[in-house]
Design a protein around this motif. Structure first.
Motif, mmCIF file in Angstrom:
data_model
loop_
_atom_site.group_PDB
_atom_site.id
_atom_site.type_symbol
_atom_site.label_atom_id
_atom_site.label_comp_id
_atom_site.label_asym_id
_atom_site.label_seq_id
_atom_site.Cartn_x
_atom_site.Cartn_y
_atom_site.Cartn_z
ATOM 1 N N THR A 204 2.714 1.418 3.050
ATOM 2 C CA THR A 204 3.772 0.491 3.439
ATOM 3 C C THR A 204 3.304 -0.934 3.216
ATOM 4 O OG1 THR A 204 4.478 2.047 5.149
ATOM 5 C CG2 THR A 204 5.322 -0.201 5.307
ATOM 6 N N GLU A 205 4.087 -1.710 2.463
ATOM 7 C CA GLU A 205 3.673 -3.071 2.098
ATOM 8 C C GLU A 205 3.416 -3.958 3.309
ATOM 9 O OE1 GLU A 205 5.221 -5.689 -1.407
ATOM 10 O OE2 GLU A 205 6.460 -3.876 -1.321
ATOM 11 N N GLU A 206 4.232 -3.802 4.343
ATOM 12 C CA GLU A 206 4.131 -4.696 5.495
ATOM 13 C C GLU A 206 3.210 -4.164 6.582
ATOM 14 O OE1 GLU A 206 7.047 -3.465 4.369
ATOM 15 O OE2 GLU A 206 7.720 -5.192 3.199
ATOM 16 N N ALA A 207 2.530 -3.067 6.347
ATOM 17 C CA ALA A 207 1.692 -2.453 7.379
ATOM 18 C C ALA A 207 0.582 -3.411 7.810
ATOM 19 C CB ALA A 207 1.086 -1.161 6.876
ATOM 20 N N PRO A 208 0.367 -3.565 9.129
ATOM 21 C CA PRO A 208 -0.726 -4.431 9.586
ATOM 22 C C PRO A 208 -2.103 -3.892 9.232
ATOM 23 C CG PRO A 208 0.284 -3.271 11.436
ATOM 24 C CD PRO A 208 1.139 -3.014 10.242
ATOM 25 N N ASP A 209 -2.221 -2.571 9.100
ATOM 26 C CA ASP A 209 -3.488 -1.947 8.740
ATOM 27 C C ASP A 209 -3.649 -1.983 7.224
ATOM 28 O OD1 ASP A 209 -5.668 -0.340 8.230
ATOM 29 O OD2 ASP A 209 -5.017 1.317 9.506
ATOM 30 N N PRO A 210 -4.664 -2.685 6.701
ATOM 31 C CA PRO A 210 -4.822 -2.779 5.245
ATOM 32 C C PRO A 210 -5.064 -1.431 4.571
ATOM 33 C CG PRO A 210 -6.754 -3.672 6.377
ATOM 34 C CD PRO A 210 -5.698 -3.455 7.419
ATOM 35 N N LEU A 211 -5.539 -0.446 5.328
ATOM 36 C CA LEU A 211 -5.739 0.884 4.751
ATOM 37 C C LEU A 211 -4.417 1.540 4.359
ATOM 38 C CD1 LEU A 211 -8.529 2.547 6.928
ATOM 39 C CD2 LEU A 211 -8.607 2.119 4.467
ATOM 40 N N ILE A 212 -3.316 1.093 4.972
ATOM 41 C CA ILE A 212 -2.016 1.719 4.734
ATOM 42 C C ILE A 212 -1.198 0.957 3.699
ATOM 43 C CG2 ILE A 212 0.093 2.544 5.885
ATOM 44 C CD1 ILE A 212 -1.473 2.708 8.454
ATOM 45 N N ARG A 213 -1.582 -0.257 3.366
ATOM 46 C CA ARG A 213 -0.867 -1.017 2.334
ATOM 47 C C ARG A 213 -1.179 -0.450 0.953
ATOM 48 N NH1 ARG A 213 -3.290 -6.552 4.461
ATOM 49 N NH2 ARG A 213 -2.558 -6.436 6.616
ATOM 50 N N PRO A 214 -0.286 -0.647 -0.017
ATOM 51 C CA PRO A 214 -0.569 -0.170 -1.375
ATOM 52 C C PRO A 214 -1.844 -0.805 -1.938
ATOM 53 C CG PRO A 214 1.754 -0.716 -1.144
ATOM 54 C CD PRO A 214 1.083 -1.206 0.104
ATOM 55 N N HIS A 215 -2.775 0.019 -2.382
ATOM 56 C CA HIS A 215 -4.013 -0.490 -2.976
ATOM 57 C C HIS A 215 -4.760 0.643 -3.656
ATOM 58 C CE1 HIS A 215 -5.565 1.206 0.805
ATOM 59 N NE2 HIS A 215 -6.768 1.225 0.242
ATOM 60 N N TRP A 216 -5.609 0.278 -4.609
ATOM 61 C CA TRP A 216 -6.544 1.211 -5.210
ATOM 62 C C TRP A 216 -7.800 1.247 -4.356
ATOM 63 C CZ3 TRP A 216 -5.902 4.725 -8.920
ATOM 64 C CH2 TRP A 216 -4.806 4.597 -9.778
ATOM 65 N N HIS A 217 -8.240 2.451 -4.011
ATOM 66 C CA HIS A 217 -9.375 2.619 -3.104
ATOM 67 C C HIS A 217 -10.505 3.339 -3.843
ATOM 68 C CE1 HIS A 217 -11.036 2.602 0.964
ATOM 69 N NE2 HIS A 217 -11.502 3.804 0.712
ATOM 70 N N VAL A 218 -11.720 2.796 -3.753
ATOM 71 C CA VAL A 218 -12.865 3.327 -4.478
ATOM 72 C C VAL A 218 -13.697 4.228 -3.571
ATOM 73 C CG1 VAL A 218 -14.904 2.726 -5.844
ATOM 74 C CG2 VAL A 218 -12.915 1.222 -5.850
ATOM 75 N N HIS A 219 -14.095 5.387 -4.086
ATOM 76 C CA HIS A 219 -14.952 6.342 -3.370
ATOM 77 C C HIS A 219 -16.296 6.450 -4.092
ATOM 78 C CE1 HIS A 219 -11.794 8.395 -0.776
ATOM 79 N NE2 HIS A 219 -11.086 7.594 -1.545
ATOM 80 N N PHE A 220 -17.389 6.257 -3.353
ATOM 81 C CA PHE A 220 -18.730 6.370 -3.912
ATOM 82 C C PHE A 220 -19.426 7.615 -3.357
ATOM 83 C CE2 PHE A 220 -18.005 1.727 -3.812
ATOM 84 C CZ PHE A 220 -18.181 1.434 -5.160
ATOM 85 N N ALA A 221 -20.195 8.289 -4.203
ATOM 86 C CA ALA A 221 -21.024 9.408 -3.749
ATOM 87 C C ALA A 221 -22.366 8.867 -3.260
ATOM 88 C CB ALA A 221 -21.255 10.397 -4.884
ATOM 89 N N VAL A 222 -22.818 9.352 -2.109
ATOM 90 C CA VAL A 222 -24.111 8.949 -1.548
ATOM 91 C C VAL A 222 -24.868 10.197 -1.101
ATOM 92 C CG1 VAL A 222 -23.289 6.673 -0.817
ATOM 93 C CG2 VAL A 222 -23.121 8.611 0.760
ATOM 94 N N MET A 260 -12.912 -2.996 1.317
ATOM 95 C CA MET A 260 -12.976 -1.619 1.801
ATOM 96 C C MET A 260 -13.420 -0.677 0.689
ATOM 97 S SD MET A 260 -9.508 -1.368 4.082
ATOM 98 C CE MET A 260 -8.473 -1.698 2.653
ATOM 99 N N PHE A 261 -14.135 0.362 1.076
ATOM 100 C CA PHE A 261 -14.533 1.425 0.162
ATOM 101 C C PHE A 261 -14.895 2.645 0.989
ATOM 102 C CE2 PHE A 261 -18.298 -0.872 1.402
ATOM 103 C CZ PHE A 261 -19.311 0.069 1.497
ATOM 104 N N SER A 262 -14.951 3.797 0.352
ATOM 105 C CA SER A 262 -15.335 5.023 1.043
ATOM 106 C C SER A 262 -16.588 5.607 0.420
ATOM 107 C CB SER A 262 -14.211 6.063 0.989
ATOM 108 O OG SER A 262 -13.138 5.687 1.833
ATOM 109 N N VAL A 263 -17.324 6.354 1.224
ATOM 110 C CA VAL A 263 -18.503 7.060 0.743
ATOM 111 C C VAL A 263 -18.369 8.523 1.149
ATOM 112 C CG1 VAL A 263 -20.031 5.054 0.800
ATOM 113 C CG2 VAL A 263 -19.840 6.485 2.835
ATOM 114 N N ASN A 264 -18.861 9.414 0.284
ATOM 115 C CA ASN A 264 -18.911 10.829 0.635
ATOM 116 C C ASN A 264 -20.214 11.416 0.129
ATOM 117 O OD1 ASN A 264 -18.454 11.934 -2.124
ATOM 118 N ND2 ASN A 264 -16.480 10.901 -1.887
ATOM 119 N N ASP A 265 -20.490 12.632 0.541
ATOM 120 C CA ASP A 265 -21.817 13.188 0.294
ATOM 121 C C ASP A 265 -22.010 13.736 -1.110
ATOM 122 O OD1 ASP A 265 -20.403 15.542 0.318
ATOM 123 O OD2 ASP A 265 -21.359 16.339 2.124
ATOM 124 N N GLY A 266 -21.037 13.517 -1.985
ATOM 125 C CA GLY A 266 -21.204 13.916 -3.381
ATOM 126 C C GLY A 266 -20.638 15.283 -3.709
#
Length: 270
Positions: A204-222, A260-266
């Motif tokens: 949602t464009e107007e969402a106060p939480d930036p995680l919910i606004r339209p965006h490309w989100h990057v996931h890194f393996a760690v 913002m970015f996310s990490v996961n265990d690979g």
């Protein structure tokens, strides 16, 4: 976890080799030195100068370039975010297609020593880049190092897939294009059999939480999600979400500038 069914071309060093697929990520930070300290401690990156100027660095993992970090002009109060770049055969033609579909080309296309690039935003405001020319790192090697994959959080994943498909030649008749599949409520993008992105509805464009606004989100393996989380906290980052999945552990973090970015265990590669 999706099976990687087809080996990518190990010679893929040009945007034409993997056109339509993500081929690079970059971050424009408020403080370049602080960003290097943070990502060096959290993701184990080292840094070296790049040909793009004194205020730009290449992040390196195991000797391979994985990302670019630059410093934004202090007077420009722009939000800090990770931006994915997609490989294209012709940056000018792609920029024209973006504009024709009521989206925005904010910067460029501009000439660089090894190619041409532009920064754009789709119709819902998600920012992305396009790149034509020599890849900074061999695509297969880069993909294995970082990022693990990308997710577009958008208003309507199917509408977004049509937009990006028309702009980036996804699922076209052209040989070598990215494949698009529909799995439940998501759109899945593959290149050479590898999952490289997922598109999810509900932002949602107007969402106060930036995680919910339209965006490309990057996931890194760690190697260790919990150790990465603790390193982020020690160096001024924040934990926005942390949970286990059937594929492994995952956490969404925010760096000191707010990116913002996310990490996961690979084990979870898309």
């Amino acid at each position: 976890m999706d099976k990687e069914s087809t080996a990518a071309d190990p010679r893929a060093t040009s945007s034409e080799d993997v056109y339509g697929a993500p081929c690079w990520i970059s971050l424009m930070a408020h403080d370049l030195s602080a960003a290097q300290d943070f990502y060096g401690a959290v993701l184990g990156w080292r840094f070296r100068p790049a040909r793009l100027g004194a205020e730009f660095r290449l992040a390196v993992l195991d000797g391979e370039p994985v990302a670019g970090i630059g410093e934004v002009t202090p007077t420009l109060q722009a939000p800090v975010a990770w931006t994915p770049y997609f490989a294209v055969a012709d940056a000018d033609a792609t920029a024209a297609r973006i504009r024709e579909r009521s989206a925005t080309v904010a910067v460029g296309p501009l000439n660089f020593p090894v190619g041409r690039g532009a920064l754009a935003a789709d119709r819902d405001g998600a920012v992305f880049g396009i790149w034509q020319g020599e890849l900074i790192s061999n695509w297969q090697t880069w993909r294995e190092k970082a990022p693990t994959w990308l997710r577009l959080r958008t208003r309507n994943a199917f509408d977004a897939a049509i937009f990006y498909g028309e702009v980036l030649d996804w699922a076209s008749d052209r040989p070598g294009c990215c494949e698009v599949d529909y799995e439940e409520d998501e759109v899945v993008l593959r290149q050479h059999g590898f999952v490289v992105a997922r598109l999810s509805s509900g932002a949602t464009e107007e969402a106060p939480d930036p995680l919910i606004r339209p965006h490309w989100h990057v996931h890194f393996a760690v190697p260790d999600v919990e150790a990465t989380v603790q390193a982020a906290l020690r160096h001024g980052g924040l934990v926005l979400e942390q949970h286990g999945t059937p594929e492994g552990s995952e956490a969404t973090l925010r760096d000191r500038d707010g990116a913002m970015f996310s990490v996961n265990d690979g084990s979870h590669r898309g």
